[in-house]
Design a protein around this motif. Structure first.
Motif, short mmCIF file in Angstrom:
data_model
loop_
_atom_site.label_atom_id
_atom_site.label_comp_id
_atom_site.label_asym_id
_atom_site.label_seq_id
_atom_site.Cartn_x
_atom_site.Cartn_y
_atom_site.Cartn_z
N UNK A 296 0.81 -1.21 0.00
CA UNK A 296 0.00 0.00 0.00
C UNK A 296 0.85 1.26 0.00
N UNK A 297 1.92 1.27 0.77
CA UNK A 297 2.83 2.41 0.78
C UNK A 297 3.50 2.59 -0.57
N UNK A 298 3.85 1.48 -1.21
CA UNK A 298 4.44 1.55 -2.54
C UNK A 298 3.44 2.12 -3.54
N UNK A 299 2.19 1.69 -3.45
CA UNK A 299 1.18 2.18 -4.38
C UNK A 299 0.91 3.66 -4.16
N UNK A 300 0.93 4.10 -2.93
CA UNK A 300 0.63 5.50 -2.62
C UNK A 300 1.74 6.44 -3.09
N UNK A 301 2.99 6.00 -2.95
CA UNK A 301 4.12 6.90 -3.17
C UNK A 301 4.85 6.69 -4.49
N UNK A 302 4.63 5.57 -5.15
CA UNK A 302 5.35 5.33 -6.39
C UNK A 302 6.72 4.74 -6.14
N UNK A 303 7.41 4.45 -7.23
CA UNK A 303 8.71 3.78 -7.13
C UNK A 303 9.79 4.78 -6.75
N UNK A 304 10.73 4.30 -5.97
CA UNK A 304 11.86 5.12 -5.51
C UNK A 304 13.15 4.51 -6.03
#
Length: 355
Positions: free
Chosen positions: A179-187
């Motif tokens: 969910x955090x990945x989906x919210x913030x995008x790839x880093x």
């Protein structure tokens, strides 16, 4: 600007994953209540589809009760139980299973919709497929756990309960992380290896402590040795070492002792982690996350002591299990923040370094 509904990130996908994680948290708490009320063996069959409907007629209730009366738990623990009392434990287990089915639907149906509408970030598809598979496996593990108490035992095997709890928590962690990945995008930036390792060790230790708590629950060790900091006036109450390696899974004194010692280690480790964060003044909010984790560990430890010395009343036992999952959530977010950031740590004076 990348659109929020697709491509690299999706806020809608993130909300869906966080809602599912909240339902898994509820499932963990209801599972704890089911265990504390002795309800887990009240349904003696596994019917993934037909089991959605509870007994609907007097004859159906009589049949379900008769099946329960055939297992050792009724004969040795609940002999003489009335049908009304049986219904009380039946509904808890039925609701626990229904919630599991609900979680499966809440995850699978929106996932399919996101795929059809092409709103799912491609890099998260495989992760979600894995989470879906783990959810299906959890149903099988749940029945594997229940089946251990239907023939020779009066309760489920502690190690199977710990596996069941552990898989639920792995799914919980995976939902939060994804969910955090989906919210913030790839880093794409590098993460500080040293600090990331420390955060990962803390997360692993919290997860291990949850498994030890599962063994305590499975062995019903929280109902004995309810004094603290000693155990019946001793550092370690007598252990049935004749059980061999099984003592680490089944002996009430040893599993409670291990749970206590791990808690002390976590308090020390989490506090040192937070103090180090303050000492180096981590940027990008990591210091706040470190202190939040340390505070959560101390609150959970205090709650554990209160729960123990009161001999695990239902509401405190459920609260303690919920607290364990919340500490795990904080530790998960903390590691995610560390791995997504590149904090610069400052010493007093002109010298600075990155861990």
């Amino acid at each position: 600007m990348k659109r929020l509904g697709g491509g690299d990130r999706s806020r809608a996908v993130a909300v869906w994953l966080f809602v599912t994680a909240a339902l898994v948290l509820a499932m963990v708490v209801v599972g704890g209540v089911t265990r504390l009320t002795g309800s887990g063996l009240s349904i003696t069959e596994w019917k993934p589809i037909m089991g959605v409907l509870p007994p609907m007629t007097v004859a159906d209730w009589a049949e379900a009760f008769e099946k329960y009366r055939a297992i050792p738990q009724y004969e040795q623990v609940n002999a003489g139980m009335t049908l009304g009392e049986f219904k009380g434990i039946f509904w808890w287990e039925w609701f626990h299973r229904l919630l599991g089915r609900l979680i499966g639907g809440v995850f699978a149906l929106p996932f399919a919709a996101f795929l059809i509408l092409r709103r799912m970030p491609r890099r998260l598809i495989v992760r979600c497929v894995v989470l879906l598979g783990l959810g299906g496996l959890q149903g099988l593990i749940g029945w594997w756990m229940v089946s251990s108490g239907l023939s020779e035992r009066v309760d489920v095997a502690p190690e199977r309960l710990a596996v069941h709890l552990g898989l639920a928590l792995l799914i919980f962690m995976g939902l939060i992380w994804t969910g955090l990945e989906a919210w913030n995008g790839e880093e794409h930036s590098r993460h500080p290896v040293g600090w990331s390792r420390g955060a990962a060790i803390l997360l692993g230790a919290v997860f291990l402590q949850c498994l030890l708590g599962g063994l305590v629950a499975g062995a019903k060790a929280g109902f004995v040795y309810t004094d603290w900091p000693l155990m019946n006036g001793e550092v370690l109450a007598p252990v049935a070492w004749s059980k061999g390696a099984l003592a680490f899974l089944h002996d009430q004194a040893l599993v409670q002792f291990n749970h206590r010692i791990m808690a002390y280690g976590l308090l020390v480790g989490g506090t040192l982690y937070a103090l180090q964060a303050w000492r180096w003044r981590l940027a990008e909010g990591l210091g706040a996350a470190a202190f939040a984790l340390a505070a959560a560990l101390w609150l959970q430890a205090a709650l554990g002591v209160v729960t123990l010395i009161n001999a695990v009343p239902l509401w405190l036992g459920a609260l303690h299990q919920a607290g364990a999952a919340l500490v795990l959530a904080v530790a998960t977010v903390n590691l995610w923040l560390v791995r997504r950031s590149q904090p610069r740590l400052f010493m007093s004076g002109p010298r600075s370094r990155v861990l």
